[in-house]
Scaffold this active site. Structure first.
Site, PDB file in Angstrom:
ATOM      1  N   PRO A 166       0.791  -1.228   0.000  1.00 39.29           N
ATOM      2  CA  PRO A 166       0.000   0.000   0.000  1.00 39.29           C
ATOM      3  C   PRO A 166       0.820   1.274   0.000  1.00 39.29           C
ATOM      4  CG  PRO A 166      -0.144  -1.126   2.118  1.00 39.29           C
ATOM      5  CD  PRO A 166       0.499  -2.076   1.151  1.00 39.29           C
ATOM      6  N   ASN A 167       0.357   2.199  -0.820  1.00 38.80           N
ATOM      7  CA  ASN A 167       0.868   3.572  -0.937  1.00 38.80           C
ATOM      8  C   ASN A 167       2.192   3.682  -1.688  1.00 38.80           C
ATOM      9  OD1 ASN A 167      -1.302   4.839   0.571  1.00 38.80           O
ATOM     10  ND2 ASN A 167      -0.450   3.780   2.340  1.00 38.80           N
ATOM     11  N   ARG A 208       5.721  12.406  -2.524  1.00 39.03           N
ATOM     12  CA  ARG A 208       5.700  13.007  -1.190  1.00 39.03           C
ATOM     13  C   ARG A 208       6.756  12.351  -0.307  1.00 39.03           C
ATOM     14  NH1 ARG A 208       0.787  11.308   0.984  1.00 39.03           N
ATOM     15  NH2 ARG A 208       1.449  12.318   2.884  1.00 39.03           N
ATOM     16  N   TYR A 248      11.610   8.575   1.608  1.00 40.09           N
ATOM     17  CA  TYR A 248      11.492   7.524   0.597  1.00 40.09           C
ATOM     18  C   TYR A 248      12.246   7.806  -0.711  1.00 40.09           C
ATOM     19  CZ  TYR A 248       7.817   6.006   3.777  1.00 40.09           C
ATOM     20  OH  TYR A 248       7.132   5.599   4.892  1.00 40.09           O
ATOM     21  N   ASN A 270       8.060  -5.663  -0.527  1.00 43.06           N
ATOM     22  CA  ASN A 270       7.898  -4.499   0.342  1.00 43.06           C
ATOM     23  C   ASN A 270       6.402  -4.395   0.607  1.00 43.06           C
ATOM     24  OD1 ASN A 270       7.709  -2.126   1.730  1.00 43.06           O
ATOM     25  ND2 ASN A 270       9.012  -0.946   0.334  1.00 43.06           N
ATOM     26  N   ALA A 275       2.958  -0.817   4.996  1.00 46.34           N
ATOM     27  CA  ALA A 275       2.462  -0.882   6.379  1.00 46.34           C
ATOM     28  C   ALA A 275       1.934  -2.276   6.747  1.00 46.34           C
ATOM     29  CB  ALA A 275       1.373   0.164   6.580  1.00 46.34           C
ATOM     30  N   HIS A 298       3.798  -4.623   9.169  1.00 49.14           N
ATOM     31  CA  HIS A 298       3.706  -4.528  10.628  1.00 49.14           C
ATOM     32  C   HIS A 298       2.377  -5.028  11.183  1.00 49.14           C
ATOM     33  CE1 HIS A 298       7.090  -2.034   9.613  1.00 49.14           C
ATOM     34  NE2 HIS A 298       6.310  -1.133   9.033  1.00 49.14           N
ATOM     35  N   ASP A 331       1.258 -15.815   7.025  1.00 46.53           N
ATOM     36  CA  ASP A 331       0.753 -17.162   6.744  1.00 46.53           C
ATOM     37  C   ASP A 331       0.927 -17.539   5.278  1.00 46.53           C
ATOM     38  OD1 ASP A 331       0.074 -17.646   9.367  1.00 46.53           O
ATOM     39  OD2 ASP A 331      -2.048 -17.156   9.113  1.00 46.53           O
ATOM     40  N   GLU A 374      12.475  -9.595   2.307  1.00 47.12           N
ATOM     41  CA  GLU A 374      11.778  -8.393   2.771  1.00 47.12           C
ATOM     42  C   GLU A 374      12.592  -7.169   2.356  1.00 47.12           C
ATOM     43  OE1 GLU A 374      11.460  -8.328   7.030  1.00 47.12           O
ATOM     44  OE2 GLU A 374      10.231  -6.502   7.043  1.00 47.12           O
ATOM     45  N   HIS A 388      12.714  -2.767   2.359  1.00 48.95           N
ATOM     46  CA  HIS A 388      12.177  -1.467   2.772  1.00 48.95           C
ATOM     47  C   HIS A 388      13.095  -0.359   2.307  1.00 48.95           C
ATOM     48  CE1 HIS A 388       9.123  -3.290   5.249  1.00 48.95           C
ATOM     49  NE2 HIS A 388      10.052  -4.074   5.763  1.00 48.95           N
ATOM     50  N   ARG A 409      12.534   4.021  13.088  1.00 52.45           N
ATOM     51  CA  ARG A 409      11.392   4.939  13.047  1.00 52.45           C
ATOM     52  C   ARG A 409      10.472   4.671  14.250  1.00 52.45           C
ATOM     53  NH1 ARG A 409       9.113   4.818   7.089  1.00 52.45           N
ATOM     54  NH2 ARG A 409       7.947   6.596   7.955  1.00 52.45           N
ATOM     55  N   ARG A 416       6.495   0.537  13.953  1.00 54.57           N
ATOM     56  CA  ARG A 416       7.082  -0.055  12.735  1.00 54.57           C
ATOM     57  C   ARG A 416       8.159  -1.097  13.065  1.00 54.57           C
ATOM     58  NH1 ARG A 416       5.224   3.407   8.588  1.00 54.57           N
ATOM     59  NH2 ARG A 416       4.888   5.509   9.362  1.00 54.57           N
TER      60      ARG A 416
HETATM   61  O1  CA2 Z   1      10.398   1.934   4.183  1.00 51.34           O
HETATM   62  C1  CA2 Z   1       9.578   1.252   3.572  1.00 51.34           C
HETATM   63  O2  CA2 Z   1       9.778   0.811   2.450  1.00 51.34           O
HETATM   64  C2  CA2 Z   1       8.196   1.010   4.209  1.00 51.34           C
HETATM   65  O3  CA2 Z   1       7.784  -0.301   3.848  1.00 51.34           O
HETATM   66  C3  CA2 Z   1       7.269   2.037   3.616  1.00 51.34           C
HETATM   67  C4  CA2 Z   1       5.872   1.994   4.221  1.00 51.34           C
HETATM   68  C5  CA2 Z   1       5.929   2.028   5.727  1.00 51.34           C
HETATM   69  O4  CA2 Z   1       4.634   1.846   6.264  1.00 51.34           O
HETATM   70  C6  CA2 Z   1       6.844   0.948   6.288  1.00 51.34           C
HETATM   71  O5  CA2 Z   1       6.909   1.106   7.696  1.00 51.34           O
HETATM   72  C7  CA2 Z   1       8.245   1.085   5.718  1.00 51.34           C
HETATM   73  C8  CA2 Z   1       5.034   3.185   3.770  1.00 51.34           C
HETATM   74  C9  CA2 Z   1       4.968   3.415   2.290  1.00 51.34           C
HETATM   75  C10 CA2 Z   1       4.374   4.761   2.039  1.00 51.34           C
HETATM   76  O6  CA2 Z   1       4.752   5.205   0.775  1.00 51.34           O
HETATM   77  C11 CA2 Z   1       4.698   6.519   0.513  1.00 51.34           C
HETATM   78  C12 CA2 Z   1       4.953   6.870  -0.782  1.00 51.34           C
HETATM   79  C13 CA2 Z   1       4.956   8.211  -1.135  1.00 51.34           C
HETATM   80  C14 CA2 Z   1       4.671   9.191  -0.207  1.00 51.34           C
HETATM   81  C15 CA2 Z   1       4.408   8.814   1.083  1.00 51.34           C
HETATM   82  C16 CA2 Z   1       4.422   7.486   1.443  1.00 51.34           C
END
Ligand code: CA2
Length: 145
Positions: free
Chosen positions: A12-13, A20, A25, A77, A80, A83, A90, A101, A103, A110, A114
């Site tokens: 996700p995301n 952003r 990131y 990856n 979220a 976590h 599973d 894995e 990241h 952080r 997390r």
């Molecule tokens: O560091 C990573 O790759 C994470 O998997 C990124 C996740 C975060 O929840 C994990 O704790 C660590 C979040 C991805 C959010 O992606 C964004 C992309 C663009 C702008 C903001 C967030």
């Protein structure tokens, strides 16, 4: 596809990468990262297939499908869901896929929420904290598995 296929799954995301929070990131988009993985994979003799979903169950389905297709290694990856998702844990345990894995950031440096990784409980390796290079290092390790 076969053992020489590496499946790159993003959760996700991560489709919003490059838009952003570049201080966490980086500036690359997910498409940028995927293009580099495919190109490096070709040099390593690996077929790299990339997918992203914001939906937990879709990621589970793709892991099941990867097992059925004989995919060799998955770079995951899970965002979220890393976590929170016992379902992903599973899925990795039940398929016995080799999952690395990945990241961009280092979640352990952080917020405390997390620090727990369900994915990490079943993954064979973890690469984190290197920005987009985390994926490239993970691909090099996948080639050695
Ligand atoms: O560091 C990573 O790759 C994470 O998997 C990124 C996740 C975060 O929840 C994990 O704790 C660590 C979040 C991805 C959010 O992606 C964004 C992309 C663009 C702008 C903001 C967030």
């Amino acid at each position: 596809m076969t053992q020489r296929t590496v499946l790159v799954l993003n959760g996700p995301n991560l489709n919003l990468l490059g838009t952003r929070q570049p201080e966490i990131y980086g500036h690359d988009t997910l498409a940028d990262i995927e293009a580099r993985l495919v190109a490096r994979g070709a040099e390593l003799g690996l077929s790299v297939e990339c997918r992203q979903s914001n939906h937990e169950g879709v990621l589970v389905d793709w892991l099941h499908d990867a097992k059925l297709r004989g995919v060799g290694v998955v770079l995951l990856n899970a965002g979220a869901y890393t976590h929170t998702s016992i379902a992903l844990l599973d899925a990795i345990l039940s398929t016995q896929l080799k999952v690395i894995e990945v990241h961009l950031s280092d979640p352990e440096k952080r917020e405390p929420f997390r620090h727990l990784s369900y994915v990490g409980m079943a993954a064979v390796d973890c690469v984190k904290g290197l920005g987009p290079d985390s994926y490239m290092v993970a691909l090099e390790r996948a080639a050695q598995l």
